[in-house]
Design a protein around this motif. Structure first.
Motif, short mmCIF file in Angstrom:
data_model
loop_
_atom_site.label_atom_id
_atom_site.label_comp_id
_atom_site.label_asym_id
_atom_site.label_seq_id
_atom_site.Cartn_x
_atom_site.Cartn_y
_atom_site.Cartn_z
N LEU A 234 0.85 -1.19 0.00
CA LEU A 234 0.00 0.00 0.00
C LEU A 234 0.89 1.24 0.00
N LEU A 235 0.70 2.10 -1.00
CA LEU A 235 1.52 3.30 -1.11
C LEU A 235 0.93 4.44 -0.29
N LYS A 236 1.80 5.30 0.22
CA LYS A 236 1.36 6.43 1.05
C LYS A 236 1.12 7.63 0.16
N GLY A 241 -5.38 5.26 -2.22
CA GLY A 241 -5.82 4.00 -2.82
C GLY A 241 -4.83 3.41 -3.80
N GLN A 242 -3.61 3.95 -3.88
CA GLN A 242 -2.62 3.43 -4.80
C GLN A 242 -1.97 2.17 -4.23
N VAL A 243 -1.81 1.18 -5.10
CA VAL A 243 -1.29 -0.13 -4.70
C VAL A 243 -0.12 -0.48 -5.62
N CYS A 244 0.94 -1.01 -5.03
CA CYS A 244 2.12 -1.43 -5.78
C CYS A 244 2.19 -2.96 -5.76
N ALA A 262 -6.86 1.47 -6.58
CA ALA A 262 -7.97 0.61 -6.17
C ALA A 262 -9.29 1.36 -6.06
N ASN A 263 -9.26 2.71 -6.15
CA ASN A 263 -10.47 3.54 -6.03
C ASN A 263 -11.10 3.47 -4.65
#
Length: 445
Positions: A234-236, A241-244, A262-263
């Motif tokens: 999980l990105l900060k 909602g950004q996922v790596c 991920a919205n």
């Protein structure tokens, strides 16, 4: 090893841990031949009983005349036959053979040059049993799994040399996540590591492009001789909602990375499972100041997200715990419901466990089973595990707690006793994957 000189029938190989100068004894025989397994190349094979062994043998009540054929010089078994017999032994009994000496130990290495032995083991490994649930002792570093075929708990040594992480602390003690595939186990400690229980192979994986602590970790076979490892980070800021997603492929020994949105804000407490290229997520969320249960999927290859409609809204206030698992190659939603009438005694009340399946194509959710049909008073359900046939409900922190079992295919509920050697303390951890030997046991890490 005493083996028939003219034929070998119905042998049952039952082994114990022996020192290098001890012999295996098994089977019935007509013309005895002694084979010492101290050297796979043939050294150490003796042709007759020594005098001390003959004196210690139990005397027969009545002797019979000895034929000329029986008095002839005994012939040892060919080394190739001995290796074939050992290679056919089931897991984990076969692991005891590698303790005989260095020569036998080298045959179990991922760098072994004995192609015949490797091929025989590889061919029979698909018939080795599965073990679930699995308990890990983090101090003595052994696994104990339930053998559903023989209906017993089986202890399995991890076989990982401590010298691999001297000065770093044991990855098993510090491991935050453990996942398994075939004979491989992957975990997260100071970094990502992977080990092979069969060969004792062990190593740290290369650094990832994004070295932040991942939320999720999965290891999956990539054909019979390779594997892939997927991490989800999980990105900060988390609200973005950004996922790596990062994928390691052992064939090329490198990582690839995709960043997606991920919205919604994915929670560290969400439950997740990987099935056929999809990662399913389930978590509590807040929408317009009301609690909701969110179910979604992430396509690893495309890097896209999909929200999955579900019928759980009306059950929201009756769910005590939930988990996503994989069984019969399907994603499963497992829930433990709050009983209508709370009672003080510990136990799993009747019809408080419910299992749903998710269709991978249509995303349709179907109720598979609800149970058990009776109350199991000495059981509890805070952690779930699954293999390709059953789902297991238990509590790793409760001493002598029974494990509730659902056979998904037959829709049968039962329970099994927890092994007495586990005391429910922090030393023993119930891992949430099935130990499934197979793939290629000699796969290099």
């Amino acid at each position: 090893m005493i083996i028939p000189g003219d034929e070998v029938r119905g042998m049952s190989m039952i082994t114990e841990e022996l020192s290098s100068d001890e012999r295996f004894v098994t089977g019935t025989f007509h013309h005895p031949v002694i084979v010492e397994l101290s050297n796979p190349k043939g050294k150490g094979i003796v042709d007759s009983f020594d005098s001390e062994t003959e004196q210690n043998q139990r005397p027969c009540k009545k002797s019979r005349p000895t034929s000329s054929a029986e008095t002839a010089e005994e012939t040892p078994l060919p080394v190739e036959m001995v290796e074939h017999i050992v290679a056919m032994m089931p897991f984990p009994s076969i692991l005891t053979a590698r303790k005989l000496n260095r020569s036998w130990k080298s045959m179990f290495s991922e760098k072994s040059t004995n192609a015949r032995f490797r091929e025989i083991v590889k061919s029979v490994s698909s018939k080795w049993g599965q073990y679930c649930p699995v308990i890990l002792n983090k101090e003595e570093e052994w696994l104990m799994g339930y053998d559903r075929v023989n209906h017993r708990w089986q202890k399995m040594a991890l076989g990982i040399a401590r010298r691999n992480y001297v000065g770093l602390g044991s990855p098993w003690i510090a491991a935050q996540k453990l996942k398994g595939a075939g004979s491989l186990i992957c975990g997260l400690s100071l970094g990502l590591f992977v080990c092979n229980v069969f060969t004792k192979g062990w190593r740290w994986l290369p650094s990832r492009p994004n070295d932040e602590i991942p939320k999720d970790l999965f290891i999956v076979p990539d054909g019979p001789d390779a594997y892939k490892i997927l991490t989800i980070t999980l990105l900060k800021p988390l609200e973005s909602g950004q996922v790596c997603a990062q994928l390691y492929e052992s064939k090329i020994d490198s990582w690839s990375m995709k960043i997606s949105n991920a919205n919604f804000s994915l929670s560290f407490n969400s439950s997740s499972v990987y099935v056929n290229g999809l990662v399913y997520y389930m978590q509590y969320d807040v929408d317009d100041d009301r609690d909701v249960l969110r179910l979604s999927s992430y396509n690893v290859n495309e890097g896209t997200w999909q929200t999955i409609p579900h019928p759980f809204a009306c059950m929201l206030h009756t769910i005590e715990t939930y988990e996503l698992l994989v069984c019969q190659n399907k994603a499963m939603v497992v829930m433990h419901l709050i009983p209508l009438h709370q009672v003080a005694s510990r136990g799993v009340r009747r019809n408080t466990l419910i299992v749903f399946s998710i269709d991978s194509t249509s995303k349709e959710i179907k109720e598979e089973s609800r149970g058990p049909s009776f109350t199991i008073h000495d059981a509890s359900s805070t952690l779930f595990a699954s293999d390709d046939e059953s789902i297991y409900f238990g509590d790793p922190q409760t001493e002598k707690s029974s494990v509730v079992v659902l056979n998904v295919r037959r829709r049968e509920w039962s329970f099994l006793r927890r092994p007495l050697c586990t005391d429910g303390s922090f030393k023993n951890k119930w891992v949430t994957f099935a130990f499934q030997p197979g793939m290629n046991p000699f796969v290099a890490v």
